[in-house]
Design a protein around this motif. Structure first.
Motif, PDB file in Angstrom:
ATOM      1  N   ALA A  39      12.973 -45.427 -21.596  1.00  0.00           N
ATOM      2  CA  ALA A  39      14.237 -44.678 -21.567  1.00  0.00           C
ATOM      3  C   ALA A  39      14.367 -43.763 -22.772  1.00  0.00           C
ATOM      4  CB  ALA A  39      15.404 -45.656 -21.521  1.00  0.00           C
ATOM      5  N   GLY A  40      13.735 -44.156 -23.893  1.00  0.00           N
ATOM      6  CA  GLY A  40      13.875 -43.388 -25.116  1.00  0.00           C
ATOM      7  C   GLY A  40      13.234 -42.024 -25.092  1.00  0.00           C
ATOM      8  N   HIS A  41      12.338 -41.799 -24.140  1.00  0.00           N
ATOM      9  CA  HIS A  41      11.775 -40.450 -24.058  1.00  0.00           C
ATOM     10  C   HIS A  41      12.033 -39.792 -22.710  1.00  0.00           C
ATOM     11  CE1 HIS A  41       8.316 -42.502 -22.043  1.00  0.00           C
ATOM     12  NE2 HIS A  41       8.155 -41.338 -21.444  1.00  0.00           N
ATOM     13  N   GLU A  42      12.295 -40.576 -21.670  1.00  0.00           N
ATOM     14  CA  GLU A  42      12.342 -39.994 -20.329  1.00  0.00           C
ATOM     15  C   GLU A  42      13.558 -39.102 -20.108  1.00  0.00           C
ATOM     16  OE1 GLU A  42      11.329 -38.627 -16.918  1.00  0.00           O
ATOM     17  OE2 GLU A  42       9.996 -40.026 -17.952  1.00  0.00           O
ATOM     18  N   THR A  43      14.745 -39.524 -20.573  1.00  0.00           N
ATOM     19  CA  THR A  43      15.941 -38.710 -20.345  1.00  0.00           C
ATOM     20  C   THR A  43      15.801 -37.335 -20.975  1.00  0.00           C
ATOM     21  OG1 THR A  43      17.394 -40.641 -20.215  1.00  0.00           O
ATOM     22  CG2 THR A  43      18.427 -38.541 -20.736  1.00  0.00           C
ATOM     23  N   THR A  44      15.427 -37.300 -22.251  1.00  0.00           N
ATOM     24  CA  THR A  44      15.297 -36.014 -22.938  1.00  0.00           C
ATOM     25  C   THR A  44      14.148 -35.195 -22.363  1.00  0.00           C
ATOM     26  OG1 THR A  44      16.165 -37.021 -24.952  1.00  0.00           O
ATOM     27  CG2 THR A  44      15.024 -34.928 -25.196  1.00  0.00           C
ATOM     28  N   ALA A  45      13.027 -35.847 -22.077  1.00  0.00           N
ATOM     29  CA  ALA A  45      11.871 -35.126 -21.543  1.00  0.00           C
ATOM     30  C   ALA A  45      12.175 -34.493 -20.189  1.00  0.00           C
ATOM     31  CB  ALA A  45      10.673 -36.067 -21.420  1.00  0.00           C
ATOM     32  N   SER A  46      13.043 -35.111 -19.399  1.00  0.00           N
ATOM     33  CA  SER A  46      13.434 -34.540 -18.105  1.00  0.00           C
ATOM     34  C   SER A  46      14.552 -33.528 -18.260  1.00  0.00           C
ATOM     35  CB  SER A  46      13.884 -35.647 -17.145  1.00  0.00           C
ATOM     36  OG  SER A  46      12.819 -36.499 -16.806  1.00  0.00           O
ATOM     37  N   GLN A  47      15.523 -33.839 -19.117  1.00  0.00           N
ATOM     38  CA  GLN A  47      16.715 -33.009 -19.198  1.00  0.00           C
ATOM     39  C   GLN A  47      16.504 -31.691 -19.940  1.00  0.00           C
ATOM     40  OE1 GLN A  47      18.697 -33.516 -16.979  1.00  0.00           O
ATOM     41  NE2 GLN A  47      20.502 -34.658 -17.648  1.00  0.00           N
ATOM     42  N   LEU A  48      15.681 -31.647 -20.959  1.00  0.00           N
ATOM     43  CA  LEU A  48      15.478 -30.362 -21.646  1.00  0.00           C
ATOM     44  C   LEU A  48      14.977 -29.270 -20.704  1.00  0.00           C
ATOM     45  CD1 LEU A  48      14.133 -31.120 -25.237  1.00  0.00           C
ATOM     46  CD2 LEU A  48      16.146 -29.762 -24.628  1.00  0.00           C
ATOM     47  N   PRO A  49      13.934 -29.512 -19.897  1.00  0.00           N
ATOM     48  CA  PRO A  49      13.542 -28.492 -18.916  1.00  0.00           C
ATOM     49  C   PRO A  49      14.637 -28.229 -17.879  1.00  0.00           C
ATOM     50  CG  PRO A  49      11.766 -30.057 -19.255  1.00  0.00           C
ATOM     51  CD  PRO A  49      12.978 -30.635 -19.921  1.00  0.00           C
ATOM     52  N   ASN A  50      15.346 -29.286 -17.455  1.00  0.00           N
ATOM     53  CA  ASN A  50      16.451 -29.082 -16.521  1.00  0.00           C
ATOM     54  C   ASN A  50      17.514 -28.164 -17.123  1.00  0.00           C
ATOM     55  OD1 ASN A  50      15.316 -30.756 -14.584  1.00  0.00           O
ATOM     56  ND2 ASN A  50      16.528 -32.542 -15.154  1.00  0.00           N
ATOM     57  N   PHE A  51      17.836 -28.380 -18.401  1.00  0.00           N
ATOM     58  CA  PHE A  51      18.843 -27.557 -19.074  1.00  0.00           C
ATOM     59  C   PHE A  51      18.390 -26.100 -19.149  1.00  0.00           C
ATOM     60  CE2 PHE A  51      21.029 -31.039 -21.883  1.00  0.00           C
ATOM     61  CZ  PHE A  51      21.352 -31.741 -20.735  1.00  0.00           C
TER      62      PHE A  51
END
Length: 401
Positions: free
Chosen positions: A238-250
């Protein structure tokens, strides 16, 4: 009062997770009285909450249980059956006991101590992107290494092992991407890996979270070894997946709403609000997941949920509820009052929410400051979306500037 007994079950999920536009079915259901009856690929039919107030109640009310969600009848998108254990499958007081050792690592004060190093990592990665030259894959060159570097430093996980644990983490996020036997194999490898790190820290302590949690576990004695290993593995994923997915989404969302990107570039002080707004607007989950079971008869809005019935709560739909958010389908990075549920709600509220917020803020700020003309470099039909996963996002996102 609506009991929904005669309701026809709808096939669920409503979409395949390609794209960030929330499926239109959710808006129709928010305007339909009661809860929707849905049928997932596996397990029993269940109720689906789509309105903000109903979702918040299901996520936060102690009369709903995650611990009851065990066995072949549990509604789910994956063929493998959920088993007991793991912090996501616990209710208080067990949930509180398992979660407590990690809470001190994710306080606002502790996270702020990591901000400067996170900013340096983001700046270095942008430097490397510029040196590499556009177009460049934002996922591989920026969105993934940023949170991986931070969580590795925090936990004390060797960064050199990132390829292995990145592969294994797919076991926890796969719906149809991986066959069940591979899911089990990968999960076992990640737990074994974390177990080895725990054993090493007992022999050679370090200044990291694994050491701190090992010491708490060994001194207090109220956390089983398997619980410690599973908690640390969950934090790593969880510590890397949210940011790793959301930055490209943003970046993709702001590229589609170019006026908001320009506003962010001109007013960098809006970055914190932009992160909250994008967490609200982007429906990260492909569908609602992790059903809660009613411990007793209770009302969810005007709908009677009977004891033993499972309910799914759609955070993506709740975050677009017109009753709570003005112009909910628009991105407005100046939005002030923003009580979104992007990090969950209740006892299972994301443990690392403050860390993810900080990483997203620094990651987005560095891109807006250093690459003001950043844009997606491929046509819509060429975008490489993740398939067969619990979360929406990109396998690759080529960008130019």
């Amino acid at each position: 009062m609506d009991t929904g007994v005669a309701a026809q079950s709808l096939a669920y999920p409503f979409g395949n997770g390609r794209g960030l536009d929330l499926e239109e079915q959710y808006a129709r259901l928010r305007d339909t009285p009661g809860l929707a009856r849905v049928r997932l690929p596996y397990g029993d039919d269940c109720w689906l909450a789509t309105r903000y107030a109903d979702v918040r109640l299901v996520l936060g009310d102690s009369r709903f249980s995650r611990q009851m969600a065990v066995g072949p009848a549990v509604p789910r998108t994956t063929p493998q059956q959920p088993g007991a254990g793991g912090i996501l499958n616990l209710d208080p007081p067990d949930h509180t006991r398992v979660r407590r050792p990690a809470t001190k690592a994710f306080t606002t004060r502790r996270v702020e101590l990591l901000r400067e190093s996170t900013r340096r990592i983001a700046e270095r990665l942008v430097d490397e992107m510029i040196e590499y030259g556009s177009p460049v894959d934002l996922v591989e060159h920026y969105a993934l290494p940023l949170p991986v570097s931070v969580i590795c430093d925090l936990l004390g996980v060797p960064y050199a092992d990132r390829a292995d644990f990145r592969t294994w983490s797919d076991a926890f996020l796969s719906t149809t991407l991986l066959p069940p036997e591979t899911v089990g194999d990968y999960a076992g490898k990640l737990w074994a890996y974390m177990g080895e790190l725990v054993a090493r820290r007992r022999v050679a302590p370090a200044e990291d979270l694994i050491t701190a949690m090992v010491q708490v576990r060994d001194e207090a004695g109220d956390l089983q070894e398997q619980e410690l290993v599973q908690l640390l593995a969950g934090l790593l994923v969880a510590g890397h997946e949210t940011t790793a997915s959301q930055l490209p989404n943003f970046v993709y969302a702001l590229d589609r709403h170019r006026d908001q990107w320009e506003l962010l570039r001109q007013q960098p002080e809006l970055v914190p609000r932009a992160v909250e707004e994008l967490m609200r607007w982007v429906p990260l989950g492909v569908s609602a997941s992790f059903p809660r079971y009613a411990k007793e008869d209770l009302m969810v809005g005007d709908h009677l949920v009977q004891a033993g019935e499972p309910v799914l709560a759609s955070i993506g739909s709740a975050n677009r509820d017109e009753r709570v958010f003005a112009r909910p389908n628009e991105i407005d990075i100046t939005r002030g009052d923003n009580p979104h549920l992007g990090f969950g709600h209740g006892v299972h509220h994301c443990l690392g929410a403050q860390l993810a917020r900080m990483e997203l803020q620094e990651g987005l700020a560095a891109l807006a400051r250093r690459l003001p003309t950043l844009h997606v470099a491929v046509a819509e039909e060429e975008l490489a979306w993740k398939d067969g996963m619990l979360v929406r996002g990109f396998r690759e996102l080529p960008v130019s500037w």
